[in-house]
Design a protein around this motif. Structure first.
Motif, PDB file in Angstrom:
ATOM      1  N   MET A   1       3.167   0.119   1.593  1.00  0.00           N
ATOM      2  CA  MET A   1       3.681  -0.564   0.273  1.00  0.00           C
ATOM      3  C   MET A   1       2.575  -0.124  -0.907  1.00  0.00           C
ATOM      4  SD  MET A   1       4.289  -3.744  -1.673  1.00  0.00           S
ATOM      5  CE  MET A   1       4.875  -5.013  -1.115  1.00  0.00           C
ATOM      6  N   ILE A   2       1.566   0.031  -0.861  1.00  0.00           N
ATOM      7  CA  ILE A   2       0.769   1.049  -1.528  1.00  0.00           C
ATOM      8  C   ILE A   2       1.363   2.527  -1.953  1.00  0.00           C
ATOM      9  CG2 ILE A   2      -1.418   2.222  -2.046  1.00  0.00           C
ATOM     10  CD1 ILE A   2      -3.225  -0.176  -0.286  1.00  0.00           C
ATOM     11  N   ASP A   3       1.871   2.937  -1.367  1.00  0.00           N
ATOM     12  CA  ASP A   3       2.695   4.348  -0.948  1.00  0.00           C
ATOM     13  C   ASP A   3       3.960   4.360  -1.747  1.00  0.00           C
ATOM     14  OD1 ASP A   3       0.710   5.392   0.308  1.00  0.00           O
ATOM     15  OD2 ASP A   3       1.527   5.798   2.158  1.00  0.00           O
ATOM     16  N   PHE A   4       4.453   3.803  -1.973  1.00  0.00           N
ATOM     17  CA  PHE A   4       5.573   2.944  -2.815  1.00  0.00           C
ATOM     18  C   PHE A   4       5.665   2.850  -4.423  1.00  0.00           C
ATOM     19  CE2 PHE A   4       9.250   2.126   0.760  1.00  0.00           C
ATOM     20  CZ  PHE A   4       8.199   3.045   1.749  1.00  0.00           C
TER      21      PHE A   4
ATOM     22  N   ILE B   1       9.369  -3.843   2.296  1.00  0.00           N
ATOM     23  CA  ILE B   1       9.036  -3.314   1.285  1.00  0.00           C
ATOM     24  C   ILE B   1       9.427  -2.784   0.164  1.00  0.00           C
ATOM     25  CG2 ILE B   1       6.739  -1.961   0.975  1.00  0.00           C
ATOM     26  CD1 ILE B   1       6.183  -3.003   3.877  1.00  0.00           C
ATOM     27  N   ALA B   2      10.686  -2.021  -0.340  1.00  0.00           N
ATOM     28  CA  ALA B   2      10.964  -1.326  -1.143  1.00  0.00           C
ATOM     29  C   ALA B   2      11.439  -2.747  -2.124  1.00  0.00           C
ATOM     30  CB  ALA B   2      12.077  -0.364  -0.429  1.00  0.00           C
ATOM     31  N   LEU B   3      12.460  -3.876  -1.519  1.00  0.00           N
ATOM     32  CA  LEU B   3      13.160  -4.486  -2.025  1.00  0.00           C
ATOM     33  C   LEU B   3      11.869  -4.989  -3.038  1.00  0.00           C
ATOM     34  CD1 LEU B   3      14.702  -6.466  -3.177  1.00  0.00           C
ATOM     35  CD2 LEU B   3      14.560  -8.640  -0.898  1.00  0.00           C
ATOM     36  N   LEU B   4      10.599  -5.957  -2.553  1.00  0.00           N
ATOM     37  CA  LEU B   4       9.514  -6.253  -3.200  1.00  0.00           C
ATOM     38  C   LEU B   4       8.888  -5.088  -4.306  1.00  0.00           C
ATOM     39  CD1 LEU B   4       6.904  -8.048  -0.699  1.00  0.00           C
ATOM     40  CD2 LEU B   4       8.943  -8.737  -2.453  1.00  0.00           C
ATOM     41  N   VAL B   5       9.034  -3.988  -3.825  1.00  0.00           N
ATOM     42  CA  VAL B   5       8.683  -2.902  -5.272  1.00  0.00           C
ATOM     43  C   VAL B   5       9.159  -2.419  -5.822  1.00  0.00           C
ATOM     44  CG1 VAL B   5       7.834  -0.365  -5.259  1.00  0.00           C
ATOM     45  CG2 VAL B   5       7.043  -2.275  -3.066  1.00  0.00           C
ATOM     46  N   GLY B   6      10.528  -2.810  -5.436  1.00  0.00           N
ATOM     47  CA  GLY B   6      11.262  -2.749  -6.721  1.00  0.00           C
ATOM     48  C   GLY B   6      12.194  -4.048  -7.870  1.00  0.00           C
ATOM     49  N   MET B   7      11.618  -5.118  -7.405  1.00  0.00           N
ATOM     50  CA  MET B   7      11.156  -6.780  -8.129  1.00  0.00           C
ATOM     51  C   MET B   7      10.383  -6.235  -9.146  1.00  0.00           C
ATOM     52  SD  MET B   7      12.221  -9.281  -5.307  1.00  0.00           S
ATOM     53  CE  MET B   7      12.057 -10.737  -6.640  1.00  0.00           C
ATOM     54  N   VAL B   8       9.337  -5.650  -8.374  1.00  0.00           N
ATOM     55  CA  VAL B   8       8.117  -5.317 -10.152  1.00  0.00           C
ATOM     56  C   VAL B   8       8.491  -4.700 -11.201  1.00  0.00           C
ATOM     57  CG1 VAL B   8       6.496  -3.831 -10.462  1.00  0.00           C
ATOM     58  CG2 VAL B   8       5.941  -4.280  -8.090  1.00  0.00           C
TER      59      VAL B   8
ATOM     60  N   ASP C   1      17.391   0.349  -2.428  1.00  0.00           N
ATOM     61  CA  ASP C   1      18.363   1.586  -1.906  1.00  0.00           C
ATOM     62  C   ASP C   1      17.468   2.920  -3.383  1.00  0.00           C
ATOM     63  OD1 ASP C   1      19.307   0.605  -0.063  1.00  0.00           O
ATOM     64  OD2 ASP C   1      21.384   0.253  -0.873  1.00  0.00           O
ATOM     65  N   GLN C   2      17.085   2.551  -4.612  1.00  0.00           N
ATOM     66  CA  GLN C   2      16.528   3.097  -5.378  1.00  0.00           C
ATOM     67  C   GLN C   2      15.409   3.693  -5.097  1.00  0.00           C
ATOM     68  OE1 GLN C   2      16.582   2.220  -9.469  1.00  0.00           O
ATOM     69  NE2 GLN C   2      16.499   4.153 -10.611  1.00  0.00           N
ATOM     70  N   VAL C   3      14.413   2.422  -4.760  1.00  0.00           N
ATOM     71  CA  VAL C   3      13.125   2.673  -4.373  1.00  0.00           C
ATOM     72  C   VAL C   3      12.817   3.539  -2.773  1.00  0.00           C
ATOM     73  CG1 VAL C   3      10.881   1.626  -3.544  1.00  0.00           C
ATOM     74  CG2 VAL C   3      12.538   0.924  -5.404  1.00  0.00           C
TER      75      VAL C   3
ATOM     76  N   SER D   1      16.965  10.455   8.322  1.00  0.00           N
ATOM     77  CA  SER D   1      16.860   9.502   9.307  1.00  0.00           C
ATOM     78  C   SER D   1      16.564   8.262   8.718  1.00  0.00           C
ATOM     79  CB  SER D   1      16.721  10.374  10.700  1.00  0.00           C
ATOM     80  OG  SER D   1      15.070  10.299  10.707  1.00  0.00           O
ATOM     81  N   THR D   2      14.966   8.692   8.686  1.00  0.00           N
ATOM     82  CA  THR D   2      14.680   6.786   8.112  1.00  0.00           C
ATOM     83  C   THR D   2      15.895   6.328   7.164  1.00  0.00           C
ATOM     84  OG1 THR D   2      12.782   7.229   9.375  1.00  0.00           O
ATOM     85  CG2 THR D   2      12.464   5.598   7.950  1.00  0.00           C
ATOM     86  N   TYR D   3      15.382   6.971   6.381  1.00  0.00           N
ATOM     87  CA  TYR D   3      15.647   6.693   4.834  1.00  0.00           C
ATOM     88  C   TYR D   3      17.492   5.808   5.245  1.00  0.00           C
ATOM     89  CZ  TYR D   3      18.604   7.567   0.210  1.00  0.00           C
ATOM     90  OH  TYR D   3      19.062   7.358  -0.579  1.00  0.00           O
ATOM     91  N   ALA D   4      18.398   6.893   5.911  1.00  0.00           N
ATOM     92  CA  ALA D   4      19.910   6.373   5.960  1.00  0.00           C
ATOM     93  C   ALA D   4      19.515   5.044   6.865  1.00  0.00           C
ATOM     94  CB  ALA D   4      20.307   7.847   7.058  1.00  0.00           C
ATOM     95  N   HIS D   5      18.907   4.755   7.917  1.00  0.00           N
ATOM     96  CA  HIS D   5      18.668   3.719   8.543  1.00  0.00           C
ATOM     97  C   HIS D   5      18.073   2.232   7.507  1.00  0.00           C
ATOM     98  CE1 HIS D   5      18.213   0.521  11.437  1.00  0.00           C
ATOM     99  NE2 HIS D   5      16.630   0.267  11.205  1.00  0.00           N
TER     100      HIS D   5
END
Length: 748
Positions: free
Chosen positions: A154-157, A276-283, A303-305, A318-322
């Protein structure tokens, strides 16, 4: 700059510095009190079915998985449940996270072991269901998290997306500001921001959202001051707890901890990378990227995050694609940030206000541990709403409503409370606020008042069931009638209550004195003023279901008053105990006389007005209870208790129109449905000290001896009046059986 301007700037900076330090060094936020249910305790022999435990895990947002690997997960394998409990700081102990294997058999926990070692576990206490929170004055809600409790991802994203140079800059990022200025100039409007995380935090804590030069200058100065006084980790922790991430009605969702619960119904520590990416994107825009209102836009932003995280080396390809291939999955039930059980919360607030100021409840960050049992609550809701739906489907009356209260006999804890047929909606709370005539529910108090006067009354005292006319204060005449409009001549005190006869009850109450009977009602827990007209002896006085439960709670506990309570303990925001709510008992009635009434209330369910109950109950359990029906069949009541539960049910119309259901036809059906759904034990009918059980001839009601063939056991208070010898009486060795005699036990 001239001297005057320089002085003004210095004063302004000093004032801004004071604001920064005062806020950061004090309480940064007003945090609403969090409210929790009772914690479910698991141990061998506990009367819990697998489905009960599974429903509790669902309420706590545990995830069903194929392989249990982390806290908050479980899997079911036939009659076996394997779970990984969460760590939780309870009132008296810190329960660690642990893996547990539980086997169930015949509605009980049969074995409980550590799946890694196979060693038996004595007891496991799960984290309690969070019922909701008490609203803050500014309508902001948040779950405060220390930085150590925030996942590194979360911090890194967040830093990668919002402020890549956060660890290097001193509060403002001049190159970023220049880039944003150029982009906005080219676009002719504001399309890019250059604010650092520190600037965003300052804006949220201190400043308005107006886009003015003066506000931007103040923002930059205050950001520099924050960085001078406080560490990067403290700034990051404050940001993560302050950031605005959505709205639920009037309640604003602040901080990543609460946002995780609001959108996913799980702790932040259990979220996956795409969550976590969804929450960061909502900021960037919580309303614009709201995943429920704009799911496609929210997914594109998520997906942008994830792509930024991939490009920054925070995950491999591979993790990103998943993760970009996964859909957004949100929690669709009631939000834990709202009040899940509004009727129970009404009673909770009423009791909290006796001990705490409103601002402490709304803003003090308290943790309130309550008595609510989610398993019983859901079963009470189901019993009430399902049965009322059946009544509505078969009757013209479709506005039928109801309420139910469930308490513990032992300590008066309110375990469940249903305020109507829409239990999740706040509104008119019938359990607390539907003050309705109680009808025949008051009759047991009339008879208890008599039985406590043992020199005048016993179970076999003869009462007159003959026409009675009483002149009222307004010169009108009141002539009470029995329900069947017939008179029986002489009846025993015992039979009069079992058959719920009105006229003998009124005569008995008048002999004792209506004020004396109403004093007994008050002794048993009713605090509101009560009228002393003769009609009060037949339940013309109005009480709420909660008040009725209090009265019968005192009866079920043997004549000991314990105030109904919803609170077990309250902790401050530092985890220190502010108050415990221990059991308090006071003797308000003679326990021996209450026992006599106890046997009568049980007999009502065998041969009296509640005799159909034995046909409806699935288990052969012994219960005690009383039906209540008011004039023109406007209210249907039933109050009953087992050895461990007191349950009150009321049915009626909010407009007070007749419903056409007596207590036994309406409320008692709901009561039976609920009792059939929960584990209960029979009422204890063992005579206490001060009671002797005598054999009585059924035909003559005299004391029986060896020559009498038709007899029944009848309890009497030691030293009380008693009947004479029956004509069939012949001396036997023991006409006064011991308290624990086997024939007394066989009878009941």
């Amino acid at each position: 700059l001239n001297l005057r301007s320089s002085t003004a700037i210095k004063k302004s900076i000093i004032w801004l510095d004071y604001q920064v330090r005062e806020r950061f060094d004090g309480a940064l936020w007003a945090v609403p009190a969090k409210v929790y249910a009772r914690a479910l305790e698991l141990y061998v022999g506990a009367e819990l079915s697998l489905s009960d435990v599974q429903s509790e895990l669902a309420a706590m947002a545990y995830t069903a998985v194929r392989q249990v690997r982390q806290p908050g997960q479980y899997r079911r394998m036939g009659d076996v449940l394997e779970l990984y409990s969460r760590r939780f700081e309870h009132v008296d102990d810190d329960e660690p996270a642990q893996r547990v294997r539980i086997e169930f058999a015949q509605g009980l926990i049969s074995t409980m072991t550590d799946p890694d070692t196979g060693m038996p576990l004595p007891i496991v206490r799960l984290d309690p269901v969070q019922l909701g929170s008490l609203s803050a004055h500014n309508h902001q809600d948040r779950r405060l998290l220390p930085l150590a409790a925030v996942p590194n991802q979360m911090i890194d994203f967040l830093i990668a997306v919002e402020d890549r140079k956060f660890r290097q800059h001193a509060g403002i990022d001049l190159p970023a500001i220049a880039r944003a200025f150029a982009a906005n100039l080219r676009a002719g409007s504001i399309v890019q921001g250059g604010s650092t995380l520190t600037q965003q935090l300052v804006k949220n804590l201190f400043l308005s959202r107006k886009q003015t030069l003066w506000r931007k200058l103040n923002e930059a100065v205050m950001a520099l001051l924050v960085e001078v006084h406080y560490s990067k980790n403290l700034i990051l922790e404050a940001y993560l707890n302050e950031v605005y991430l959505g709205q639920e009605g009037r309640r604003a969702i602040h901080g990543v901890g609460l946002a995780a619960e609001h959108y996913f119904d799980r702790p932040l520590s259990e979220l996956s990378s795409h969550d976590i990416a969804l929450l960061v994107g909502m900021v960037k825009g919580p309303s614009y990227y709201h995943p429920r209102r704009s799911p496609q836009r929210a997914r594109e932003r998520r997906d942008q995050v994830l792509r930024i995280a991939f490009l920054q080396g925070l995950m491999d390809q591979s993790t990103y694609a998943h993760y970009v291939a996964l859909p957004i999955r949100l929690h669709e039930g009631e939000s834990k940030t709202a009040t899940t059980y509004p009727a129970f919360f009404d009673l909770l607030r009423k009791q909290l206000r006796r001990d705490y100021r409103e601002e402490d409840l709304a803003d003090g960050g308290l943790r309130i541990f309550t008595t609510l049992d989610p398993i019983l609550q859901h079963k009470a809701e189901h019993a009430l709403t399902t049965r009322i739906e059946k009544f509505r489907a078969t009757r013209v009356e479709v506005a039928l409503e109801g309420a139910m209260v469930v308490s513990s006999v032992v300590d008066g804890e309110v375990l469940a409370l249903v305020g109507g047929t829409r239990p999740r909606y706040a509104g008119f709370n019938r359990a607390l606020d539907a003050v309705r005539p109680v009808g025949s529910l008051v009759k047991p108090i009339v008879y208890l008042s008599a039985l406590q006067r043992k020199n005048r009354y016993s179970m076999l005292t003869e009462l007159q069931d003959e026409p009675l006319e009483l002149k009222q204060y307004d010169d009108t005449v009141w002539a009470p009638q029995n329900y069947d409009k017939t008179f029986r001549g002489e009846v025993t005190l015992r039979r009069a209550l079992i058959d719920s006869l009105n006229v003998p009850t009124v005569r008995l109450g008048l002999e004792i004195g209506v004020p004396q009977v109403m004093a007994t009602v008050r002794d048993l827990g009713v605090q509101r003023p009560l009228q002393t007209w003769p009609s009060a002896l037949l339940g013309s006085e109005a009480l709420s279901p909660v008040e009725v439960t209090q009265v019968y709670q005192s009866l079920a506990s043997g004549g000991f008053y314990s105030p109904l309570r919803t609170i077990r303990a309250v902790l401050d925001n530092g985890g220190q105990s502010l108050a415990r709510y221990p059991l308090t008992l006071s003797k308000v009635a003679d326990p021996a006389a209450v026992y006599l009434l106890h046997t009568l209330l049980h007999e009502i369910t065998r041969s009296g007005t509640a005799r159909r109950l034995s046909d409806w109950l699935h288990n052969d359990i012994k219960v005690a209870g009383k039906t209540g029906t008011t004039d023109d069949v406007r209210d249907s009541w039933f109050v009953g208790y087992t050895n461990n539960r007191v349950v009150t049910v009321w049915l009626g119309n909010d407009n007070n129109e007749p419903i056409g259901l007596t207590g036994s036809q309406g409320a008692m059906r709901v009561w039976a449905d609920f009792i059939n759904a929960i584990p209960v034990s029979s009422v204890d009918l063992s005579p206490p000290d001060g009671v002797e059980v005598l054999s009585v001839d059924i035909l003559t009601r005299g004391l029986a001896g060896s020559g009498c063939t038709h007899t029944e056991p009848v309890p009497f208070l030691l030293g009380s009046v008693r009947p004479g010898l029956a004509p069939c009486y012949e001396p036997i060795d023991d006409t006064r059986p011991s308290h624990g005699s086997s024939w007394w036990r066989r009878w009941f």
